[in-house]
Write a protein that holds these residues in place. Sequence first.
Motif, PDB file in Angstrom:
ATOM      1  N   VAL A   1       1.018   4.094  -3.059  1.00  9.91           N
ATOM      2  CA  VAL A   1       0.718   5.518  -2.847  1.00  9.91           C
ATOM      3  C   VAL A   1       1.923   6.384  -3.215  1.00  9.91           C
ATOM      4  CG1 VAL A   1       0.202   7.244  -1.091  1.00  9.91           C
ATOM      5  CG2 VAL A   1      -1.069   5.112  -1.135  1.00  9.91           C
TER       6      VAL A   1
ATOM      7  N   LEU B   1      -2.777   4.253  -8.344  1.00 14.59           N
ATOM      8  CA  LEU B   1      -3.532   4.457  -7.105  1.00 14.59           C
ATOM      9  C   LEU B   1      -4.776   3.578  -7.066  1.00 14.59           C
ATOM     10  CD1 LEU B   1      -3.585   6.081  -4.477  1.00 14.59           C
ATOM     11  CD2 LEU B   1      -5.025   7.745  -5.648  1.00 14.59           C
TER      12      LEU B   1
ATOM     13  N   LEU C   1       0.828  -1.204   0.000  1.00 13.07           N
ATOM     14  CA  LEU C   1       0.000   0.000   0.000  1.00 13.07           C
ATOM     15  C   LEU C   1       0.866   1.260   0.000  1.00 13.07           C
ATOM     16  CD1 LEU C   1      -2.806  -1.054   2.499  1.00 13.07           C
ATOM     17  CD2 LEU C   1      -2.944  -0.933   0.017  1.00 13.07           C
ATOM     18  N   ARG C   2       1.910   1.251   0.815  1.00 11.17           N
ATOM     19  CA  ARG C   2       2.804   2.406   0.884  1.00 11.17           C
ATOM     20  C   ARG C   2       3.503   2.630  -0.455  1.00 11.17           C
ATOM     21  NH1 ARG C   2       6.140   0.900   4.984  1.00 11.17           N
ATOM     22  NH2 ARG C   2       4.459   1.367   6.388  1.00 11.17           N
TER      23      ARG C   2
ATOM     24  N   THR D   1      -3.773  -0.161  -6.430  1.00 11.36           N
ATOM     25  CA  THR D   1      -3.188  -0.492  -5.122  1.00 11.36           C
ATOM     26  C   THR D   1      -4.153  -1.272  -4.222  1.00 11.36           C
ATOM     27  OG1 THR D   1      -1.707   1.398  -5.282  1.00 11.36           O
ATOM     28  CG2 THR D   1      -2.062   0.489  -3.100  1.00 11.36           C
TER      29      THR D   1
ATOM     30  N   CYS E   1       2.297   6.544  -6.953  1.00  8.18           N
ATOM     31  CA  CYS E   1       1.280   7.457  -7.480  1.00  8.18           C
ATOM     32  C   CYS E   1       1.710   8.906  -7.287  1.00  8.18           C
ATOM     33  CB  CYS E   1      -0.060   7.205  -6.795  1.00  8.18           C
ATOM     34  SG  CYS E   1      -1.276   8.474  -7.151  1.00  8.18           S
ATOM     35  N   LEU E   2       2.156   9.239  -6.092  1.00  5.85           N
ATOM     36  CA  LEU E   2       2.578  10.617  -5.826  1.00  5.85           C
ATOM     37  C   LEU E   2       3.756  11.016  -6.715  1.00  5.85           C
ATOM     38  CD1 LEU E   2       2.305  10.787  -1.940  1.00  5.85           C
ATOM     39  CD2 LEU E   2       0.840  11.905  -3.630  1.00  5.85           C
TER      40      LEU E   2
END
Length: 143
Positions: free
Chosen positions: A49, A100, A45-46, A103, A52-53
Amino acid sequence: MGRDYGNRPPRKPAVEEAGAGPLGDNGPLAPAADLRLEKFISQVLRTGVLTCLFLVGIGFILLAFHPAGAMHMVLPFREIFPAMIRGQGTAFIDLGILVLLATPLARVVITGIGFAWQREWPFALISLAVLLILVASIIIGSH
């Protein structure tokens, strides 16, 4: 000759100290496997994200330098990578959004595999049902 520990109780095994419960019929491996699975899911998950960022950030930077390349529609998936090679910022943003969205899908897949690995079949079937619902909604929504 042992050491005198006074009135202190004997030290519990590390698995029990971690809150995994006493050593029962399933042994200490099941709670430890749960902990490893939860840590792996957390990392997935980390990573999703942060990826995505990163992609969206690159997209906004490219749009700041080349605002004429901004398009007003979402690119189809097969056009995202060629557009990224051309340096279009919106393609990076689109891929970041796809990452995202993928995920939590990856989380469901990993959870289902983890439950199947631990032979917890009811939870594995529930994970499979959730995965099928998500895939069906993606397919229906793409048309």
